[in-house]
Design a protein around this motif. Structure first.
Motif, mmCIF file in Angstrom:
data_model
loop_
_atom_site.group_PDB
_atom_site.id
_atom_site.type_symbol
_atom_site.label_atom_id
_atom_site.label_comp_id
_atom_site.label_asym_id
_atom_site.label_seq_id
_atom_site.Cartn_x
_atom_site.Cartn_y
_atom_site.Cartn_z
ATOM 1 N N MET A 1 -9.953 11.980 7.809
ATOM 2 C CA MET A 1 -10.230 10.768 7.078
ATOM 3 C C MET A 1 -8.993 9.866 7.101
ATOM 4 N N LYS A 2 -9.176 8.615 7.489
ATOM 5 C CA LYS A 2 -8.087 7.643 7.499
ATOM 6 C C LYS A 2 -8.076 6.877 6.177
ATOM 7 N N TYR A 3 -6.873 6.460 5.782
ATOM 8 C CA TYR A 3 -6.672 5.699 4.562
ATOM 9 C C TYR A 3 -5.994 4.380 4.920
ATOM 10 N N LEU A 4 -6.185 3.387 4.048
ATOM 11 C CA LEU A 4 -5.506 2.114 4.184
ATOM 12 C C LEU A 4 -4.600 1.936 2.979
ATOM 13 N N GLY A 5 -3.374 1.476 3.198
ATOM 14 C CA GLY A 5 -2.439 1.180 2.119
ATOM 15 C C GLY A 5 -2.198 -0.313 2.067
ATOM 16 N N LEU A 6 -2.128 -0.873 0.857
ATOM 17 C CA LEU A 6 -1.982 -2.317 0.697
ATOM 18 C C LEU A 6 -0.868 -2.669 -0.273
ATOM 19 N N ASP A 7 -0.091 -3.690 0.105
ATOM 20 C CA ASP A 7 0.902 -4.295 -0.775
ATOM 21 C C ASP A 7 0.511 -5.761 -0.929
ATOM 22 N N LEU A 8 -0.069 -6.107 -2.071
ATOM 23 C CA LEU A 8 -0.630 -7.429 -2.312
ATOM 24 C C LEU A 8 0.402 -8.372 -2.902
ATOM 25 N N GLY A 9 0.587 -9.520 -2.237
ATOM 26 C CA GLY A 9 1.421 -10.593 -2.753
ATOM 27 C C GLY A 9 0.568 -11.814 -3.009
ATOM 28 N N SER A 10 1.198 -12.921 -3.360
ATOM 29 C CA SER A 10 0.431 -14.132 -3.656
ATOM 30 C C SER A 10 -0.006 -14.865 -2.396
ATOM 31 N N LYS A 11 0.676 -14.603 -1.247
ATOM 32 C CA LYS A 11 0.306 -15.237 0.019
ATOM 33 C C LYS A 11 0.237 -14.270 1.192
ATOM 34 N N THR A 12 0.661 -13.039 0.964
ATOM 35 C CA THR A 12 0.666 -12.047 2.039
ATOM 36 C C THR A 12 0.088 -10.734 1.548
ATOM 37 N N LEU A 13 -0.415 -9.972 2.497
ATOM 38 C CA LEU A 13 -0.967 -8.653 2.210
ATOM 39 C C LEU A 13 -0.434 -7.700 3.265
ATOM 40 N N GLY A 14 0.499 -6.836 2.859
ATOM 41 C CA GLY A 14 1.014 -5.821 3.763
ATOM 42 C C GLY A 14 -0.023 -4.727 3.916
ATOM 43 N N ILE A 15 -0.264 -4.326 5.166
ATOM 44 C CA ILE A 15 -1.310 -3.338 5.440
ATOM 45 C C ILE A 15 -0.731 -2.179 6.240
ATOM 46 N N ALA A 16 -0.995 -0.963 5.762
ATOM 47 C CA ALA A 16 -0.603 0.260 6.462
ATOM 48 C C ALA A 16 -1.857 1.107 6.646
ATOM 49 N N ILE A 17 -1.809 1.960 7.640
ATOM 50 C CA ILE A 17 -2.952 2.830 7.927
ATOM 51 C C ILE A 17 -2.430 4.247 8.166
ATOM 52 N N SER A 18 -3.241 5.225 7.825
ATOM 53 C CA SER A 18 -2.841 6.618 8.054
ATOM 54 C C SER A 18 -3.373 7.099 9.398
ATOM 55 N N ASP A 19 -2.875 8.243 9.816
ATOM 56 C CA ASP A 19 -3.438 8.894 10.994
ATOM 57 C C ASP A 19 -4.794 9.498 10.618
ATOM 58 N N GLU A 20 -5.478 10.036 11.603
ATOM 59 C CA GLU A 20 -6.829 10.587 11.390
ATOM 60 C C GLU A 20 -6.848 11.737 10.378
ATOM 61 N N LEU A 21 -5.750 12.475 10.301
ATOM 62 C CA LEU A 21 -5.689 13.615 9.390
ATOM 63 C C LEU A 21 -5.256 13.239 7.977
ATOM 64 N N GLY A 22 -4.802 12.002 7.810
ATOM 65 C CA GLY A 22 -4.360 11.560 6.498
ATOM 66 C C GLY A 22 -3.021 12.124 6.089
ATOM 67 N N PHE A 23 -2.130 12.353 7.063
ATOM 68 C CA PHE A 23 -0.804 12.888 6.758
ATOM 69 C C PHE A 23 0.302 11.842 6.860
ATOM 70 N N LEU A 24 0.210 10.942 7.836
ATOM 71 C CA LEU A 24 1.289 9.987 8.087
ATOM 72 C C LEU A 24 0.792 8.553 8.007
ATOM 73 N N ALA A 25 1.589 7.720 7.352
ATOM 74 C CA ALA A 25 1.284 6.294 7.255
ATOM 75 C C ALA A 25 2.131 5.534 8.269
ATOM 76 N N ARG A 26 1.537 4.464 8.804
ATOM 77 C CA ARG A 26 2.288 3.576 9.704
ATOM 78 C C ARG A 26 1.899 2.140 9.411
ATOM 79 N N ALA A 27 2.814 1.234 9.721
ATOM 80 C CA ALA A 27 2.556 -0.184 9.500
ATOM 81 C C ALA A 27 1.451 -0.656 10.432
ATOM 82 N N LEU A 28 0.570 -1.490 9.920
ATOM 83 C CA LEU A 28 -0.485 -2.061 10.733
ATOM 84 C C LEU A 28 -0.243 -3.553 10.938
ATOM 85 N N GLU A 29 -0.137 -4.311 9.850
ATOM 86 C CA GLU A 29 0.074 -5.752 9.974
ATOM 87 C C GLU A 29 0.353 -6.363 8.613
ATOM 88 N N THR A 30 0.745 -7.636 8.647
ATOM 89 C CA THR A 30 0.830 -8.443 7.445
ATOM 90 C C THR A 30 -0.206 -9.543 7.584
#
Length: 139
Positions: A1-30
């Motif tokens: 299962m993959k997860y999405l991580g979010l850092d919400l700002g007033s004009k930007t949204l930092g987005i991270a995604i996990s690997d398929e196993l849900g062990f490691l997070a990596r940057a996806l985009e802003t």
């Protein structure tokens, strides 16, 4: 299962995604959006989750150092409700205190140029938010 991580700002949204196993997070985009256009940002996340087959999102919850929650926390609660309602997603709020400080220190020690730090800080904060959650739940 993959997860999405979010850092919400007033004009930007930092987005991270996990690997398929849900062990490691990596940057996806802003994702950049007009100031305070949170509904637009939420729509983008709903579409992204549908495309990536993600059903669980970890959203940073900004708190003051004493644990109090201000207006930014209330915005996160509203954003969470929108994602759960419109996107049929499970959204978990994760304390994000000091994540930006950690990111800035790491990038400075890695000799990342100032303009590059500004462009990447939100998605790197999302990585820390997501990785903190994964570490708590997987080990």
């Amino acid at each position: 299962m993959k997860y999405l991580g979010l850092d919400l700002g007033s004009k930007t949204l930092g987005i991270a995604i996990s690997d398929e196993l849900g062990f490691l997070a990596r940057a996806l985009e802003t994702y950049r959006f007009p100031e305070d256009a949170y509904e637009e940002a939420a729509e983008y996340i709903c579409t992204l989750c549908q495309r990536e087959k993600i059903t669980k999102v970890i959203l940073g919850l900004p708190k003051h150092m004493n644990g109090d929650q201000g207006i930014r926390a209330q915005i996160s609660y509203t954003f969470k409700d929108y994602l759960e309602t419109k996107g049929n997603l499970q959204v978990i709020l994760e304390d994000e205190r000091l994540t930006t400080v950690m990111v800035n220190r790491a990038m400075i020690s890695g000799n990342v140029r100032r303009e590059n730090r500004k462009q990447k800080k939100d998605e790197m904060a999302a990585v820390i938010i997501l990785q903190n959650y994964l570490d708590k739940t997987k080990f």
